[in-house]
Design a protein around this motif. Structure first.
Motif: not given
Length: 307
Positions: A179-185, A219-224, A300-307
């Motif tokens: 995902g993206r590190p922002i909500k708007k932009g 925002i964080a794109v993953a827990a850490g 590639s990680y911004i467009r990546r989705t986990i199912r």
């Protein structure tokens, strides 16, 4: 009337002829004895002077009444037990219905394949027949309770496995860099070689830039775990997160960092506010992704989705 007498020893016979008076006397004796006996017994019973013990009759009557009372109590106790068993069976069945509904709902949410967890069918069991168990007999009630207990155990076991799978998938979703590190932009600069905005020469860009309004949430794109929060040369105010399994992300040029080193953050949690600190031409976030210590293209990680 003529009466004949036969001798067993000599085989001779003798006869006697009775007169009318003799016949009348003999009839009177034969008929009078039973009648007089009955009259005597009746008088004894009426007077209470008879050999039959009335207390024995009363005792037998009391014993019968006691047995009838015990039978009534036993019948009432049995009815209470049947009622309690019926309520217990209804409770078991209600629990099974709730477990089945919950299991089916969780299976849908988890996106599991059809039939992998089927809560609408009897649990599949098997095994060779054991001779030692052939003689063991169950009553219908015991068999019913055992069947319900086995169904409950099966449902609870499936739900336990399903819960574990969902937790694993949730952990995977939380820790996966997506995902993206922002909500708007919007994306203002890509990863790789570009024209440096300060020198005008070709230079390497180690991440991607998202431009937006100053003060927008990052925002964080993953827990850490936060491994850096503060000023860094060229980055301005920067936050770095370690996501495990060799992954790390950086969020730079912030106006304010909202987390500190050692904090554990969740996926989607706000870690900073967008700014233009450091080597920057305007409000944006510089986003980098590292895998095993090497910077990789975040696209590639911004467009990546986990199912």
């Amino acid at each position: 009337m003529k009466i004949i007498f036969i001798s067993n020893r000599k085989g001779t016979t003798r006869s006697m002829v009775l007169s009318n008076w003799a016949k009348a006397l003999l009839s009177l004796c034969l008929l009078g004895l039973p009648i007089s006996g009955g009259i005597l017994i009746g008088s004894l019973l009426a007077s209470g002077n008879h050999p039959i013990d009335i207390t024995l009759i009363n005792s037998m009557r009391q014993e019968l009444e006691q047995q009838q009372s015990e039978l009534d109590l036993g019948r009432e106790d049995a009815q209470q037990k049947v009622k309690a068993i019926t309520l217990k069976l209804a409770e078991f069945q209600a629990r099974l219905v709730r477990l089945d509904a919950l299991g089916e709902r969780l299976s849908e949410v988890a996106g599991l394949e059809d039939g992998e967890f089927d809560f609408g069918q009897q649990p599949a069991v098997g095994g060779p027949e054991q001779d030692s168990l052939q003689s063991y007999q169950h009553t219908e009630l015991e068999a019913l309770f055992q069947q319900l207990e086995e169904q409950l155990d099966s449902r609870e076991s499936q739900l336990g496995i399903l819960e574990s799978l969902m937790m694993d998938r949730n952990v995977q979703r939380q820790s996966a860099v997506t995902g993206r590190p922002i909500k708007k932009g919007w994306l203002s600069s890509r990863f790789g070689r570009r024209t440096d905005p300060f020198t005008g020469h070709r230079a390497w860009h180690n991440g991607v830039d998202f431009a937006g309004k100053a003060g927008s949430e990052i925002i964080a794109v993953a827990a850490g775990v936060v491994t850096w929060s503060g000023e860094r040369n060229g980055y301005g105010q920067m936050v770095e997160l370690d996501h495990g399994e060799g992954y790390a992300t950086r969020y730079a040029h912030n106006s304010e960092n909202l987390v500190k080193v050692g904090d554990v953050v969740k996926k989607g949690e706000v870690v900073a506010l967008m700014g233009s600190s450091g080597r920057s031409t305007g409000p944006h976030v510089h986003f980098e992704v590292y895998k095993n210590g090497r910077a990789v293209d975040p696209a590639s990680y911004i467009r990546r989705t986990i199912r």
